[in-house]
Write a protein that holds these residues in place. Structure first.
Motif, short mmCIF file in Angstrom:
data_model
loop_
_atom_site.label_atom_id
_atom_site.label_comp_id
_atom_site.label_asym_id
_atom_site.label_seq_id
_atom_site.Cartn_x
_atom_site.Cartn_y
_atom_site.Cartn_z
N UNK A 33 0.87 -1.28 0.09
CA UNK A 33 0.00 -0.01 -0.10
C UNK A 33 0.85 1.15 0.12
N UNK A 34 0.49 2.23 -0.90
CA UNK A 34 1.24 3.44 -1.01
C UNK A 34 0.47 4.49 -0.61
N UNK A 35 1.16 5.45 -0.12
CA UNK A 35 0.64 6.87 0.51
C UNK A 35 1.29 7.94 0.40
N UNK A 36 0.80 8.97 -0.11
CA UNK A 36 -0.53 9.43 -0.41
C UNK A 36 -0.93 8.41 -1.78
N UNK A 37 -2.06 8.49 -2.13
CA UNK A 37 -2.53 8.24 -3.23
C UNK A 37 -2.19 9.17 -4.37
N UNK A 38 -2.20 10.39 -4.11
CA UNK A 38 -1.81 11.45 -5.05
C UNK A 38 -1.24 12.83 -4.54
N UNK A 39 -0.56 13.54 -4.97
CA UNK A 39 -0.02 14.52 -4.25
C UNK A 39 0.43 15.74 -5.39
N UNK A 40 -0.03 17.07 -5.11
CA UNK A 40 0.33 18.09 -5.97
C UNK A 40 0.96 18.93 -5.48
N UNK A 41 2.24 19.29 -5.96
CA UNK A 41 3.41 20.14 -5.51
C UNK A 41 3.51 21.21 -6.39
N UNK A 42 4.33 22.29 -5.86
CA UNK A 42 4.87 23.48 -6.60
C UNK A 42 6.22 23.26 -6.71
N UNK A 43 6.87 23.68 -7.91
CA UNK A 43 8.09 23.43 -8.11
C UNK A 43 8.97 24.06 -6.88
N UNK A 44 10.00 23.11 -6.61
CA UNK A 44 10.97 23.50 -5.25
C UNK A 44 10.29 22.85 -4.10
N UNK A 45 9.22 22.45 -3.93
CA UNK A 45 8.75 21.82 -2.66
C UNK A 45 9.26 20.22 -2.56
N UNK A 46 9.04 19.82 -1.36
CA UNK A 46 9.42 18.65 -1.16
C UNK A 46 8.23 17.66 -0.89
N UNK B 75 8.87 -9.63 -7.70
CA UNK B 75 8.27 -8.15 -7.52
C UNK B 75 6.85 -7.95 -7.33
N UNK B 76 6.34 -7.65 -6.35
CA UNK B 76 4.93 -6.95 -6.35
C UNK B 76 4.96 -5.51 -6.15
N UNK B 77 4.26 -5.00 -7.32
CA UNK B 77 4.24 -3.52 -7.21
C UNK B 77 3.31 -3.02 -6.35
N UNK B 78 3.19 -1.73 -5.70
CA UNK B 78 2.27 -1.14 -4.87
C UNK B 78 1.36 -0.48 -5.57
N UNK B 79 0.37 0.12 -4.93
CA UNK B 79 -0.90 0.77 -5.64
C UNK B 79 -0.55 2.10 -6.31
N UNK B 80 0.58 2.53 -6.08
CA UNK B 80 1.06 3.76 -6.97
C UNK B 80 0.53 4.97 -6.36
N UNK B 81 1.32 6.18 -6.60
CA UNK B 81 1.29 7.45 -5.92
C UNK B 81 1.37 8.45 -7.10
N UNK B 82 0.31 8.97 -7.61
CA UNK B 82 0.24 9.98 -8.66
C UNK B 82 0.91 11.41 -8.17
N UNK B 83 1.89 11.68 -8.66
CA UNK B 83 2.62 13.04 -8.34
C UNK B 83 2.73 14.02 -9.58
N UNK B 84 2.01 15.18 -9.12
CA UNK B 84 1.98 16.33 -10.05
C UNK B 84 2.60 17.55 -9.69
N UNK B 85 3.71 18.00 -10.43
CA UNK B 85 4.57 19.21 -10.01
C UNK B 85 3.94 20.44 -10.83
N UNK B 86 3.80 21.44 -10.06
CA UNK B 86 3.16 22.64 -10.97
C UNK B 86 4.25 23.71 -11.03
N UNK B 87 4.19 24.46 -11.92
CA UNK B 87 5.16 25.63 -12.29
C UNK B 87 5.00 26.88 -11.27
#
Lengths: 114, 114
Positions: free
Chosen positions: A4-17, A102-114
């Motif tokens: 299980x992966x967390x978070x499922x999705x995350x949105x960041x601004x450029x430069x954030x961690x 190898x069993x793959x996790x549920x995935x985390x979608x990451x979006x980095x915005x300018x």
């Protein structure tokens, strides 16, 4: 059985961690991390083989806590190119031996915005 | 050097037909994996080869699925009596050896069963 992966999705601004976590119910020997962009194949990021190991290159690093059967991926000072879906791939131990499966996790979608 | 290649890139077939999906791994890579990926999901393990032999085929869904790697290089995934539920992207990955672990994925074959 699937990690299980967390978070499922995350949105960041450029430069954030960001931190992405992967948790398994099984005893693990190794953890892989991959990034997959839409419509493309997964691309290998790094592998962690030992409990408590931490690895990194550039601004991406990861840790593996064997006792907790968890791994975390750390993305620092994120760039636009970091956008994509991140998967952990876990290799469990079978009868205390490596399975090389190898069993793959549920995935985390990451979006980095300018 | 050349990466992992897969053919065809797209395959549309009718329910009940037989299909073959081909994977050309990176030259010299002894380990080869097949995965299936549905939309929004992580790769699902099917089978892996070490050399010519299938070391673990526990991920094959049923006996309609079969894979071979007769000379330890190219591999073919064969699906008999295809069903609509078989529709997915089939990914192949090769690895220098099992112990190393890092996997290099091909672009995949998108299979659509109508």
């Amino acid at each position: 059985q699937q990690p299980v992966q967390s978070p499922q999705a995350v949105i960041l601004r450029e430069g954030e961690d960001a931190v992405i976590n992967c948790s398994s119910s099984k005893a693990l020997y190794s953890v892989h991390w991959y990034r997959q962009k839409h419509g493309e194949a997964p691309v290998f990021l790094m592998i962690l083989l030992k409990g408590g190991e931490q690895k990194g290159h550039d601004k991406i690093s990861a840790s593996f806590n064997e006792k907790k059967q968890q791994s975390s991926l750390y993305l620092t000072a994120s760039q636009l190119s970091y956008s994509g879906t991140y998967f952990c791939g876990t290799e469990s131990l079978g009868n205390l031996r490596r399975t090389y499966k190898y069993i793959f996790g549920t995935g985390t979608r990451l979006k980095v915005l300018a | 050097g050349a990466g992992v290649s897969q053919t065809p890139s797209n395959k549309v077939t009718e329910k009940g037909k037989y299909v073959e999906l081909r994977c050309d791994p990176i030259s010299g890579h002894t380990a080869l994996y097949w995965y299936r990926q549905s939309l929004g999901q992580g790769p699902e393990f099917l089978i892996y080869f070490q050399g010519t032999g299938a070391a673990d085929d526990s991920g094959l869904p049923n006996d309609r699925f079969f894979a071979v790697r007769p000379e330890g290089s190219v591999s073919t995934l064969k699906i008999q009596r295809t069903e609509r539920g078989d529709s997915a992207v089939y990914l192949c990955a090769s690895s220098p050896d099992l112990a190393g672990g890092e996997q290099y994925f091909g672009p995949g074959t998108r299979l659509t069963v109508t």
